[in-house]
Design a protein around this motif. Structure first.
Motif, PDB file in Angstrom:
ATOM      1  N   LEU A  62      36.679 -64.121  12.652  1.00 37.69           N
ATOM      2  CA  LEU A  62      36.767 -63.417  13.934  1.00 37.69           C
ATOM      3  C   LEU A  62      38.206 -63.299  14.413  1.00 37.69           C
ATOM      4  O   LEU A  62      38.602 -62.275  14.969  1.00 37.69           O
ATOM      5  CB  LEU A  62      35.933 -64.132  14.991  1.00 37.69           C
ATOM      6  CG  LEU A  62      34.448 -63.781  15.090  1.00 37.69           C
ATOM      7  CD1 LEU A  62      33.816 -64.504  16.264  1.00 37.69           C
ATOM      8  CD2 LEU A  62      34.234 -62.282  15.210  1.00 37.69           C
TER       9      LEU A  62
ATOM     10  N   SER B 273      31.954 -54.972  18.534  1.00 37.21           N
ATOM     11  CA  SER B 273      33.071 -54.385  17.781  1.00 37.21           C
ATOM     12  C   SER B 273      32.593 -53.249  16.888  1.00 37.21           C
ATOM     13  O   SER B 273      33.251 -52.203  16.786  1.00 37.21           O
ATOM     14  CB  SER B 273      33.745 -55.456  16.920  1.00 37.21           C
ATOM     15  OG  SER B 273      34.350 -56.441  17.720  1.00 37.21           O
TER      16      SER B 273
ATOM     17  N   THR C  18      37.648 -60.626  21.385  1.00 37.03           N
ATOM     18  CA  THR C  18      37.367 -61.198  20.066  1.00 37.03           C
ATOM     19  C   THR C  18      38.213 -62.437  19.790  1.00 37.03           C
ATOM     20  O   THR C  18      37.710 -63.430  19.243  1.00 37.03           O
ATOM     21  CB  THR C  18      37.615 -60.147  18.956  1.00 37.03           C
ATOM     22  OG1 THR C  18      36.878 -58.962  19.250  1.00 37.03           O
ATOM     23  CG2 THR C  18      37.181 -60.682  17.595  1.00 37.03           C
TER      24      THR C  18
ATOM     25  N   THR D 282      34.320 -55.705  10.319  1.00 39.70           N
ATOM     26  CA  THR D 282      33.365 -56.353  11.213  1.00 39.70           C
ATOM     27  C   THR D 282      32.075 -56.690  10.477  1.00 39.70           C
ATOM     28  O   THR D 282      31.501 -57.767  10.652  1.00 39.70           O
ATOM     29  CB  THR D 282      33.065 -55.448  12.429  1.00 39.70           C
ATOM     30  OG1 THR D 282      34.274 -55.202  13.142  1.00 39.70           O
ATOM     31  CG2 THR D 282      32.055 -56.102  13.355  1.00 39.70           C
TER      32      THR D 282
ATOM     33  N   ILE E 216      29.789 -60.623  19.426  1.00 40.52           N
ATOM     34  CA  ILE E 216      31.055 -59.903  19.494  1.00 40.52           C
ATOM     35  C   ILE E 216      31.210 -58.947  18.316  1.00 40.52           C
ATOM     36  O   ILE E 216      31.802 -57.870  18.450  1.00 40.52           O
ATOM     37  CB  ILE E 216      32.256 -60.887  19.572  1.00 40.52           C
ATOM     38  CG1 ILE E 216      33.571 -60.122  19.726  1.00 40.52           C
ATOM     39  CG2 ILE E 216      32.303 -61.791  18.358  1.00 40.52           C
ATOM     40  CD1 ILE E 216      33.645 -59.256  20.948  1.00 40.52           C
TER      41      ILE E 216
END
Length: 293
Positions: free
Chosen positions: A149, A18, A137, A55, A14
């Motif tokens: 996260l 992102s 997310t 991220t 993820i």
């Protein structure tokens, strides 16, 4: 595949999605914001840049948190995630300060151009993409119990809100109220600042070993009290360690028990808590005789 490995792979997947999405959005919004003369969209674009940084931080901190315990870190490295999330909060707060300053100075100058129509399109695309990223997310973050996260998901949601503010500001400016565009940029900065503060507040509480929810403590108390031979439980201490908890508690037993009998009761308490309470990393049970209470 081990649970730790699965957790890391889910977080990594993820995070890569992102990172790619935020890179494209940041480039789109900053370029269009510049050529369409939109302060709000430029601010929103730099919000996406801070998303990219967040991220990357989350990816690194989750990876580092999976490092096994060693002689210098006997409890493991799970707190790396909270530390990385705290760095994310600092980045957000600094981003908000600089964007807010620029928007405020633009309003004071009075030299405000009408933004182009493409700025509206870019803001709308950002709203849709960031809401999808938030939902995905937050789902994965809750499944693998990753504070990093989950914080990153709320960052996506704040970016969606900031894009809504940018859309309103740009639309208002095109209707003749040009001050609304930099004003929307100021609103975006405030939203970023709010999210940064909330993330820093929560992660600092964990890093300072703040007490988790009272319900969890009561659950631990009930489990320990269910073991035969336990006459009382007190001084329960619970602290977060990444996605898990470390428990310290004291139990009261009969005076005449041998050391071995007291030890066996303590082991039963430990096993009962680990087996029947979620996310318990370690339990330390101290045994006291009834006569001292």
């Amino acid at each position: 595949m081990s649970e730790e490995k699965t957790r890391y792979e889910s977080g990594r997947r993820i995070s890569i999605i992102s990172l790619i999405s935020n890179s494209l959005l940041a480039l789109l919004k900053i370029l269009i914001g510049f050529f369409a003369s939109s302060t709000a969209l430029i601010a929103d674009g730099f919000h996406s840049v801070s998303d990219m940084a967040s991220t990357i931080i989350v990816m690194i901190s989750i990876k580092f948190s999976e490092t096994p315990a060693d002689k210098n870190h006997p409890y493991g490295h799970e707190k790396a995630e909270a530390l990385g999330t705290n760095i994310l909060a600092v980045i957000l707060i600094l981003t908000a300060v600089f964007l807010g300053r620029d928007a405020f100075l633009t309003i004071l100058s009075g030299n405000i151009a009408e933004p182009g129509s493409w700025a509206l399109v870019a803001a709308f695309i950002s709203i849709v993409v960031k809401e999808i990223l938030y939902r995905y997310t937050i789902k994965i973050g809750r499944e693998i119990k990753s504070k990093g996260l989950i914080a990153d998901a709320h960052h996506h949601r704040s970016d969606a809100f900031s894009s809504i503010a940018a859309l309103i500001g740009i639309g208002g400016a095109k209707l003749g109220f040009r001050f609304l565009d930099p004003l929307a940029g100021l609103v975006v900065a405030f939203l970023i600042l709010k999210v940064g503060y909330e993330i820093m507040r929560d992660t600092s509480y964990e890093l300072m070993d703040g007490r988790p929810a009272r319900e969890k403590i009561e659950e631990i108390r009930e489990l320990a009290d269910s073991i035969e031979g336990v006459m009382g439980i007190y001084d329960i201490k619970l602290r977060s360690y990444g996605p898990s908890y470390i428990v310290d508690l004291k139990i009261v037993v009969k005076d005449q028990l041998s050391v071995v009998e007291g030890h066996n009761i303590a082991c039963q308490v430990e096993n009962e808590i680990i087996d029947n309470s979620d996310n318990i990393k370690d339990v330390m049970v101290h045994v006291d005789p009834a006569s001292i209470h």
